[in-house]
Design a protein around this motif. Sequence first.
Motif, PDB file in Angstrom:
ATOM      1  N   PHE A 216      -3.457   4.180   0.834  1.00  0.00           N
ATOM      2  CA  PHE A 216      -2.949   4.339  -0.531  1.00  0.00           C
ATOM      3  C   PHE A 216      -4.085   4.667  -1.484  1.00  0.00           C
ATOM      4  CE2 PHE A 216      -0.075   1.578   1.724  1.00  0.00           C
ATOM      5  CZ  PHE A 216       1.174   2.018   1.331  1.00  0.00           C
ATOM      6  N   GLN A 217      -3.737   5.277  -2.594  1.00  0.00           N
ATOM      7  CA  GLN A 217      -4.719   5.608  -3.630  1.00  0.00           C
ATOM      8  C   GLN A 217      -5.199   4.350  -4.351  1.00  0.00           C
ATOM      9  OE1 GLN A 217      -6.113   8.658  -4.470  1.00  0.00           O
ATOM     10  NE2 GLN A 217      -5.192   9.213  -2.504  1.00  0.00           N
ATOM     11  N   THR A 218      -4.275   3.401  -4.588  1.00  0.00           N
ATOM     12  CA  THR A 218      -4.646   2.206  -5.348  1.00  0.00           C
ATOM     13  C   THR A 218      -4.519   0.950  -4.491  1.00  0.00           C
ATOM     14  OG1 THR A 218      -2.431   1.702  -6.177  1.00  0.00           O
ATOM     15  CG2 THR A 218      -3.745   3.267  -7.464  1.00  0.00           C
ATOM     16  N   LYS A 219      -5.297  -0.039  -4.857  1.00  0.00           N
ATOM     17  CA  LYS A 219      -5.264  -1.329  -4.162  1.00  0.00           C
ATOM     18  C   LYS A 219      -3.898  -1.989  -4.338  1.00  0.00           C
ATOM     19  CE  LYS A 219      -7.996  -5.545  -3.784  1.00  0.00           C
ATOM     20  NZ  LYS A 219      -9.179  -6.241  -4.317  1.00  0.00           N
ATOM     21  N   GLN A 220      -3.331  -1.897  -5.521  1.00  0.00           N
ATOM     22  CA  GLN A 220      -2.040  -2.524  -5.809  1.00  0.00           C
ATOM     23  C   GLN A 220      -0.942  -1.991  -4.893  1.00  0.00           C
ATOM     24  OE1 GLN A 220      -1.535  -5.182  -7.737  1.00  0.00           O
ATOM     25  NE2 GLN A 220       0.543  -5.183  -6.939  1.00  0.00           N
ATOM     26  N   GLU A 221      -0.920  -0.679  -4.678  1.00  0.00           N
ATOM     27  CA  GLU A 221       0.075  -0.083  -3.774  1.00  0.00           C
ATOM     28  C   GLU A 221      -0.108  -0.614  -2.351  1.00  0.00           C
ATOM     29  OE1 GLU A 221       0.945   4.403  -5.312  1.00  0.00           O
ATOM     30  OE2 GLU A 221      -1.102   3.997  -4.607  1.00  0.00           O
ATOM     31  N   ALA A 222      -1.365  -0.711  -1.924  1.00  0.00           N
ATOM     32  CA  ALA A 222      -1.663  -1.203  -0.577  1.00  0.00           C
ATOM     33  C   ALA A 222      -1.251  -2.662  -0.424  1.00  0.00           C
ATOM     34  CB  ALA A 222      -3.148  -1.031  -0.276  1.00  0.00           C
TER      35      ALA A 222
ATOM     36  N   GLU B 139       1.131  -4.278  -2.083  1.00  0.00           N
ATOM     37  CA  GLU B 139       2.599  -4.357  -2.043  1.00  0.00           C
ATOM     38  C   GLU B 139       3.128  -3.996  -0.650  1.00  0.00           C
ATOM     39  OE1 GLU B 139       4.778  -5.596  -4.241  1.00  0.00           O
ATOM     40  OE2 GLU B 139       2.978  -6.151  -5.357  1.00  0.00           O
ATOM     41  N   TYR B 140       2.591  -2.920  -0.068  1.00  0.00           N
ATOM     42  CA  TYR B 140       3.004  -2.495   1.268  1.00  0.00           C
ATOM     43  C   TYR B 140       2.599  -3.548   2.309  1.00  0.00           C
ATOM     44  CZ  TYR B 140       3.318   0.297   5.527  1.00  0.00           C
ATOM     45  OH  TYR B 140       3.612   0.755   6.785  1.00  0.00           O
TER      46      TYR B 140
ATOM     47  N   LYS C 164      -1.101   2.778   6.955  1.00  0.00           N
ATOM     48  CA  LYS C 164      -0.952   3.657   5.808  1.00  0.00           C
ATOM     49  C   LYS C 164      -2.180   3.527   4.918  1.00  0.00           C
ATOM     50  CE  LYS C 164       3.336   5.003   3.641  1.00  0.00           C
ATOM     51  NZ  LYS C 164       4.601   4.618   3.093  1.00  0.00           N
TER      52      LYS C 164
ATOM     53  N   TRP D 238      -7.267   2.756  -0.187  1.00  0.00           N
ATOM     54  CA  TRP D 238      -7.100   1.427   0.397  1.00  0.00           C
ATOM     55  C   TRP D 238      -6.186   1.520   1.603  1.00  0.00           C
ATOM     56  CZ3 TRP D 238      -9.701  -2.853  -1.242  1.00  0.00           C
ATOM     57  CH2 TRP D 238     -10.415  -2.711  -2.435  1.00  0.00           C
TER      58      TRP D 238
END
Length: 76
Positions: A28-34, A36-37, A26, A14
């Motif tokens: 990210f591996q997961t949607k949740q991390e993306a 949050e960023y 950036k 993502w």
Amino acid sequence: MAKNQWVSPREDGWGVRGEGNQRDSKVFQTKQEAVEYGKQRAKKENGELIIQKKNGQIQSKDSYGNDPNPPKDTEH
């Protein structure tokens, strides 16, 4: 000027991209991390966070700026 942040699906995870930019800030591996960023970036830029689904459809929008007509958002 506020810069909106987009969370979009990529082949390898993502991506988070500022509106009008050519490349992701950036990936990210997961949607949740993306998300949050992207939320942190949208708050910093006083813009909106636009989150897409895997198929590219817009899932949700959250405004972190000084919106003169704030929506009656019950999602968050």
